[in-house]
Design a protein around this motif. Structure first.
Motif, PDB file in Angstrom:
ATOM      1  N   LYS A 235      -1.761   0.882   6.297  1.00 44.62           N
ATOM      2  CA  LYS A 235      -0.864  -0.194   6.735  1.00 44.62           C
ATOM      3  C   LYS A 235       0.285  -0.370   5.745  1.00 44.62           C
ATOM      4  CE  LYS A 235      -0.743  -5.044   7.994  1.00 44.62           C
ATOM      5  NZ  LYS A 235      -1.472  -6.307   8.060  1.00 44.62           N
ATOM      6  N   ASP A 236      -0.033  -0.353   4.453  1.00 46.58           N
ATOM      7  CA  ASP A 236       0.986  -0.549   3.416  1.00 46.58           C
ATOM      8  C   ASP A 236       1.987   0.595   3.337  1.00 46.58           C
ATOM      9  OD1 ASP A 236      -0.254  -2.932   2.773  1.00 46.58           O
ATOM     10  OD2 ASP A 236      -1.207  -2.159   0.939  1.00 46.58           O
ATOM     11  N   THR A 237       1.567   1.799   3.728  1.00 40.14           N
ATOM     12  CA  THR A 237       2.461   2.963   3.635  1.00 40.14           C
ATOM     13  C   THR A 237       3.020   3.377   4.993  1.00 40.14           C
ATOM     14  OG1 THR A 237       0.602   4.514   3.761  1.00 40.14           O
ATOM     15  CG2 THR A 237       1.344   3.865   1.546  1.00 40.14           C
ATOM     16  N   GLN A 238       2.785   2.548   6.015  1.00 35.44           N
ATOM     17  CA  GLN A 238       3.357   2.808   7.346  1.00 35.44           C
ATOM     18  C   GLN A 238       4.885   2.745   7.235  1.00 35.44           C
ATOM     19  OE1 GLN A 238       1.728   3.687  10.014  1.00 35.44           O
ATOM     20  NE2 GLN A 238       2.898   3.105  11.792  1.00 35.44           N
TER      21      GLN A 238
ATOM     22  N   PRO B 149       8.507   1.737   7.437  1.00 35.78           N
ATOM     23  CA  PRO B 149       8.967   0.362   7.648  1.00 35.78           C
ATOM     24  C   PRO B 149       9.513   0.075   9.050  1.00 35.78           C
ATOM     25  CG  PRO B 149      10.091   1.364   5.758  1.00 35.78           C
ATOM     26  CD  PRO B 149       9.148   2.374   6.313  1.00 35.78           C
ATOM     27  N   ASP B 150      10.050   1.072   9.725  1.00 37.21           N
ATOM     28  CA  ASP B 150      10.584   0.864  11.082  1.00 37.21           C
ATOM     29  C   ASP B 150       9.478   0.810  12.133  1.00 37.21           C
ATOM     30  OD1 ASP B 150      13.059   0.968   9.892  1.00 37.21           O
ATOM     31  OD2 ASP B 150      13.532   2.991  10.598  1.00 37.21           O
ATOM     32  N   PHE B 151       8.256   1.151  11.747  1.00 39.14           N
ATOM     33  CA  PHE B 151       7.156   1.247  12.710  1.00 39.14           C
ATOM     34  C   PHE B 151       5.918   0.494  12.217  1.00 39.14           C
ATOM     35  CE2 PHE B 151       9.984   4.798  13.204  1.00 39.14           C
ATOM     36  CZ  PHE B 151      10.229   4.792  14.564  1.00 39.14           C
ATOM     37  N   ARG B 152       6.107  -0.538  11.437  1.00 38.75           N
ATOM     38  CA  ARG B 152       4.986  -1.312  10.883  1.00 38.75           C
ATOM     39  C   ARG B 152       4.104  -1.916  11.979  1.00 38.75           C
ATOM     40  NH1 ARG B 152       4.644  -0.819   5.369  1.00 38.75           N
ATOM     41  NH2 ARG B 152       6.665  -0.845   4.402  1.00 38.75           N
ATOM     42  N   GLN B 153       4.694  -2.243  13.117  1.00 41.74           N
ATOM     43  CA  GLN B 153       3.930  -2.847  14.216  1.00 41.74           C
ATOM     44  C   GLN B 153       3.063  -1.822  14.930  1.00 41.74           C
ATOM     45  OE1 GLN B 153       7.068  -1.946  14.315  1.00 41.74           O
ATOM     46  NE2 GLN B 153       7.512  -1.078  16.322  1.00 41.74           N
ATOM     47  N   LYS B 154       3.158  -0.560  14.597  1.00 44.08           N
ATOM     48  CA  LYS B 154       2.428   0.504  15.296  1.00 44.08           C
ATOM     49  C   LYS B 154       1.172   0.953  14.550  1.00 44.08           C
ATOM     50  CE  LYS B 154       5.529   1.234  18.561  1.00 44.08           C
ATOM     51  NZ  LYS B 154       5.305   1.321  19.955  1.00 44.08           N
ATOM     52  N   THR B 155       0.630   0.125  13.681  1.00 44.32           N
ATOM     53  CA  THR B 155      -0.589   0.521  12.981  1.00 44.32           C
ATOM     54  C   THR B 155      -1.782   0.435  13.929  1.00 44.32           C
ATOM     55  OG1 THR B 155      -0.951  -1.714  12.162  1.00 44.32           O
ATOM     56  CG2 THR B 155       0.272  -0.215  10.723  1.00 44.32           C
ATOM     57  N   CYS B 156      -2.842   1.139  13.605  1.00 41.21           N
ATOM     58  CA  CYS B 156      -4.012   1.216  14.475  1.00 41.21           C
ATOM     59  C   CYS B 156      -5.285   0.963  13.685  1.00 41.21           C
ATOM     60  CB  CYS B 156      -4.100   2.601  15.117  1.00 41.21           C
ATOM     61  SG  CYS B 156      -2.749   2.919  16.248  1.00 41.21           S
ATOM     62  N   ASP B 157      -6.314   0.613  14.405  1.00 43.35           N
ATOM     63  CA  ASP B 157      -7.631   0.371  13.834  1.00 43.35           C
ATOM     64  C   ASP B 157      -8.457   1.649  13.963  1.00 43.35           C
ATOM     65  OD1 ASP B 157     -10.091  -0.561  13.052  1.00 43.35           O
ATOM     66  OD2 ASP B 157     -10.293  -1.985  14.697  1.00 43.35           O
ATOM     67  N   LEU B 158      -8.954   2.139  12.856  1.00 43.72           N
ATOM     68  CA  LEU B 158      -9.806   3.335  12.888  1.00 43.72           C
ATOM     69  C   LEU B 158     -11.262   2.981  13.171  1.00 43.72           C
ATOM     70  CD1 LEU B 158      -8.339   5.472   9.952  1.00 43.72           C
ATOM     71  CD2 LEU B 158      -8.072   5.835  12.410  1.00 43.72           C
ATOM     72  N   ARG B 159     -11.514   1.742  13.538  1.00 49.63           N
ATOM     73  CA  ARG B 159     -12.844   1.285  13.972  1.00 49.63           C
ATOM     74  C   ARG B 159     -13.930   1.567  12.933  1.00 49.63           C
ATOM     75  NH1 ARG B 159     -12.366   4.007  19.831  1.00 49.63           N
ATOM     76  NH2 ARG B 159     -10.318   3.194  20.311  1.00 49.63           N
ATOM     77  N   GLY B 160     -13.602   1.313  11.682  1.00 46.56           N
ATOM     78  CA  GLY B 160     -14.588   1.497  10.626  1.00 46.56           C
ATOM     79  C   GLY B 160     -14.739   2.923  10.145  1.00 46.56           C
ATOM     80  N   ALA B 161     -13.976   3.831  10.701  1.00 51.75           N
ATOM     81  CA  ALA B 161     -14.027   5.235  10.277  1.00 51.75           C
ATOM     82  C   ALA B 161     -12.976   5.474   9.197  1.00 51.75           C
ATOM     83  CB  ALA B 161     -13.777   6.157  11.469  1.00 51.75           C
TER      84      ALA B 161
ATOM     85  N   TYR C 246       6.386   7.583   3.265  1.00 49.95           N
ATOM     86  CA  TYR C 246       5.780   6.759   4.303  1.00 49.95           C
ATOM     87  C   TYR C 246       5.173   7.682   5.351  1.00 49.95           C
ATOM     88  CZ  TYR C 246       8.533   3.000   2.290  1.00 49.95           C
ATOM     89  OH  TYR C 246       9.071   2.078   1.430  1.00 49.95           O
ATOM     90  N   GLY C 247       4.141   7.185   6.007  1.00 50.31           N
ATOM     91  CA  GLY C 247       3.494   7.948   7.061  1.00 50.31           C
ATOM     92  C   GLY C 247       3.447   7.167   8.354  1.00 50.31           C
ATOM     93  N   PHE C 248       2.636   7.661   9.248  1.00 56.51           N
ATOM     94  CA  PHE C 248       2.423   7.048  10.558  1.00 56.51           C
ATOM     95  C   PHE C 248       0.921   7.006  10.754  1.00 56.51           C
ATOM     96  CE2 PHE C 248       6.516   9.004  10.400  1.00 56.51           C
ATOM     97  CZ  PHE C 248       7.345   8.014  10.897  1.00 56.51           C
ATOM     98  N   ALA C 249       0.344   5.803  10.660  1.00 53.33           N
ATOM     99  CA  ALA C 249      -1.106   5.654  10.710  1.00 53.33           C
ATOM    100  C   ALA C 249      -1.669   6.244  11.988  1.00 53.33           C
ATOM    101  CB  ALA C 249      -1.491   4.184  10.581  1.00 53.33           C
ATOM    102  N   PRO C 250      -2.731   7.028  11.873  1.00 52.72           N
ATOM    103  CA  PRO C 250      -3.341   7.632  13.062  1.00 52.72           C
ATOM    104  C   PRO C 250      -4.089   6.595  13.893  1.00 52.72           C
ATOM    105  CG  PRO C 250      -4.618   8.130  11.107  1.00 52.72           C
ATOM    106  CD  PRO C 250      -3.394   7.411  10.636  1.00 52.72           C
TER     107      PRO C 250
END
Length: 150
Positions: free
Chosen positions: A62-65, A67-79, A142-146
């Motif tokens: 989330k912290d390294t998402q 900045p233009d796509f911060r709202q696009k983070t995802c939950d890895l469901r505990g993985a 920065y990356g794009f959280a899977p």
């Protein structure tokens, strides 16, 4: 269980941004040693956070998402994920936009082939070879959280 593993493997393919053949001519990346070190450090931090636990890795992603796509983070469901880049494949990808987006992210966008292993409770659930995008923007990576599908 087999159905769950199949769904997760499909999700890994989507999360890695797999696609068809890429047109163009392969060229060595013109990236400074400092820039290359920043990318290597980024993935080392992602993997270290994963070793520390799902919540630590989720926070880092989330912290390294970008900045233009911060709202696009995802939950890895505990993985957690372990990302193993193949550095010889690192190249610029000036035309790429995140799935569902029309805009190219600000910064210098790079793509690298990776092997991603999804883990839950210290058990490998699946592994996939694909590609991941990272961006060098204002001297930061920065990356794009899977995201997991299904």
């Amino acid at each position: 269980m087999a159905e769950r593993v199949a769904v997760l493997l499909v999700a890994l393919a989507l999360l890695a941004g797999c696609g068809g053949p890429i047109t163009g001519t392969a060229r060595p990346v013109r990236l400074s040693d400092d820039g290359r070190a920043k990318f290597k450090d980024y993935y080392a931090r992602v993997n270290k956070a994963g070793e520390e636990g799902a919540s630590q890795q989720a926070k880092l992603l989330k912290d390294t998402q970008h900045p233009d796509f911060r709202q696009k983070t995802c939950d890895l469901r505990g993985a957690t994920i372990k990302v193993e880049p193949t550095w010889t494949t690192l190249r610029m990808d000036a035309d790429w936009a995140p799935p569902g987006e029309k805009a190219h992210p600000r910064g210098d966008v790079y793509v690298v082939a990776v092997t991603i292993t999804l883990r839950k409770e210290d058990q490998a659930i699946g592994s996939q070879i694909g590609s991941m995008h990272v961006v060098l923007l204002d001297d930061e990576v920065y990356g794009f959280a899977p995201c997991l599908g299904g």
